[in-house]
Design a protein around this motif. Structure first.
Motif, PDB file in Angstrom:
ATOM      1  N   LYS A   6       0.841  -1.195   0.000  1.00 12.72           N
ATOM      2  CA  LYS A   6       0.000   0.000   0.000  1.00 12.72           C
ATOM      3  C   LYS A   6       0.876   1.245   0.000  1.00 12.72           C
ATOM      4  O   LYS A   6       1.804   1.362   0.813  1.00 12.72           O
ATOM      5  N   GLY A 199      -8.012   8.213   5.991  1.00 10.12           N
ATOM      6  CA  GLY A 199      -6.874   7.335   6.259  1.00 10.12           C
ATOM      7  C   GLY A 199      -7.180   5.872   5.964  1.00 10.12           C
ATOM      8  O   GLY A 199      -6.388   4.982   6.282  1.00 10.12           O
ATOM      9  N   ASP A 202      -5.082   2.285   4.556  1.00 11.67           N
ATOM     10  CA  ASP A 202      -4.391   1.302   5.411  1.00 11.67           C
ATOM     11  C   ASP A 202      -5.342   0.143   5.730  1.00 11.67           C
ATOM     12  O   ASP A 202      -4.942  -1.017   5.762  1.00 11.67           O
ATOM     13  N   LYS A 257      -1.232   8.579  13.921  1.00 12.43           N
ATOM     14  CA  LYS A 257      -1.817   8.799  12.597  1.00 12.43           C
ATOM     15  C   LYS A 257      -1.206   7.932  11.513  1.00 12.43           C
ATOM     16  O   LYS A 257      -1.787   7.764  10.434  1.00 12.43           O
TER      17      LYS A 257
HETATM   18 MG    MG Z   1      -2.606   7.523   6.155  1.00 14.45          MG
END
Ligand code: MG
Ligand code: ADP
Ligand code: ASP
Length: 440
Positions: A6, A199, A202, A257
């Motif tokens: 990723k 986000g 992930d 994060k």
């Molecule tokens: Mg991220």
């Protein structure tokens, strides 16, 4: 064998960065590779801004914003593609996406349209990468994540569906070994385009890696691994060579994060190792997250999560009564609001939430039990390490380090690997720094 790779927003953030991806993929040892891309950094924020403008019916400002983004992507493709043919194909694709973005002016703009707009960032980045490989004469298959990434009515990913339908797509190309798909985006129970929250790429990587039980999930980002404190607020943080799934899950859930808060759970469940790596520093060994526990007798890392609300319920009925906590918890269950921290005394219970959508209803229901007080703008500071009872020295150092900070709640002993502190957010940075200086 297969690996998932990723690449986050900055790792696809410019034409030069995109050119770095192929050598990284080629240096891998698995037979097949599934590459998951985020949107170009900044694009998802731009799409959020655009959706806000459409929601407010500010169509002129929306058009200006689309034009600005369109020009950005025209410059991007012009630099990324080297042949006339490649440039034309990429421009035609980009023009089609921007036609779609322009098309919302006369529609009733709801959250469904907003989610379609947010999905375009990952659709653009993956398509441009696929077309660039084609221009270079390298064979790859672009899979649409919308064909297999699914969340249910509770917004939980359906891993059995993901496995079945992703395998079906892969099986159509038995002789191919490079697959590309979008992070972040999915379909929901209504069949609409949806996403896994900010986000979320992930999370896509972990879900696909777990569902396909790959050899390894690699998360390529802009830093040399999982650091022992938040590098945005604390100087001299250091990468951690190894984390257990539990440690990584706790730290990302409580605000680190570098990983989406839910993203460790699927990998942990299927015992697939996750490696965090740095696209700008290929020599760095990064962080390996696996089922092994190697950080014994140590404090491992500190993270912080903002936007927390503390609620205190004070009631004389709590004294000597059983069933009291159950009634309190039922209120939160009714409004599907998870509780993060909890502490109790004889006559009061304090707990924290980070979803405040139903806060007024929750307070109203809790008031039937006693006096209710809330404090917003709080942060949870989470210290992960070995806090088994023979290591009580660690807890002493923690309390020493924060003795000048007003602490609203402390949670210790819930597990053997963490202490959580609740502090007003205005004290967060000071708490992180002071803990860092004492603990590392
Ligand atoms: Mg991220
Ligand atoms: P990507 O776009 O690749 O997903 P993110 O910006 O989401 O990257 O995550 C990487 C960033 O997370 C780092 O640049 C860093 O600023 C931030 N970060 C916060 N806490 C940590 C931590 N404990 N270790 C490493 N990075 C962290
Ligand atoms: N592009 C999405 C975001 O900015 C998902 C991701 O990058 O992981 O939130």
């Amino acid at each position: 064998s297969m690996k998932v790779l990723k690449f986050g927003g900055t790792s696809v953030g410019s034409p030069e960065r995109i050119e770095q991806l192929l050598p990284i993929i080629k240096s891998q040892t698995a037979d097949k590779h599934l590459v998951i891309l985020s949107a170009v950094s900044g694009t998802t924020n731009d799409l959020v801004t655009l959706s806000d403008l459409y929601t407010k019916k500010e169509n002129d400002a929306a058009y200006k914003h689309i034009e600005f983004l369109h020009n950005k992507y025209k410059a991007f493709t012009n630099e990324l593609f080297k042949t006339e043919e490649g440039k034309t194909e990429a421009d035609n694709f980009i023009d089609r996406i921007f036609q779609l973005l322009y098309s919302f002016k006369n529609t009733d703009f709801t959250s469904a349209e907003e989610r379609v707009i947010l999905a375009q960032g990952e659709i653009i980045s993956t398509t441009l990468f696929h077309l660039r490989l084609k221009e270079k004469g390298i064979s790859s298959v672009l899979l649409s994540a919308l064909d297999f990434m699914l969340i249910d009515a509770e917004n939980e990913p359906d891993i059995d569906y993901i496995r079945e339908y992703c395998k079906k797509e892969l099986a159509k190309y038995p002789n191919e070994n490079l697959f590309i798909t979008q992070g972040f985006i999915c379909k929901n129970a209504q069949g609409e385009t949806d996403n896994l929250r900010r986000g979320g790429s992930d999370y896509t990587a972990s879900l696909l890696g777990a569902a396909l039980e790959v050899e390894e999930i690699q998360i390529w980002t802009d830093i040399d691994g999982f650091h022992n404190n938040d590098p945005r607020y604390v100087p001299n943080t250091k990468p951690i060579a190894h984390l257990s799934f539990d440690e990584a899950a706790e730290l990302s859930y409580f605000g680190a994060k570098i990983l989406h808060p839910q993203s460790v759970f699927p990998a942990r469940k299927f015992n697939v190792p996750v490696r965090l790596l740095d696209t700008m520093n290929l020599k760095a060994s990064g962080t390996l997250i696996s089922g092994e526990t190697t950080n014994q007798n140590q404090i491992v890392a500190i993270a912080a999560k903002d936007g927390i609300t503390a609620i205190r319920i004070q009631s004389s009925r709590m004294l000597m009564a059983y069933g009291f906590l159950r009634q309190i918890f039922e209120v939160f269950e009714r409004y599907k609001t998870p509780i993060d921290m909890i502490t109790t005394s004889e006559v009061a219970v304090s707990l924290t939430i980070d979803q405040t959508e139903y806060l007024p209803e929750i307070i109203k229901d809790l008031e039937t039990f006693g006096m209710v007080e809330t404090d917003s703008d709080q942060s949870i500071i989470c210290i992960v390490g070995d806090f088994r009872k023979n290591n009580h020295g660690h807890a002493t150092i923690v309390s020493e380090a924060v003795k000048h900070i007003p602490i609203r709640m402390i949670s210790y002993g819930g597990s053997e690997n963490n202490i959580s502190l609740l502090v007003p957010s205005s004290y967060k940075i000071e708490a992180l720094r002071s803990l860092h200086n004492r603990l590392f």
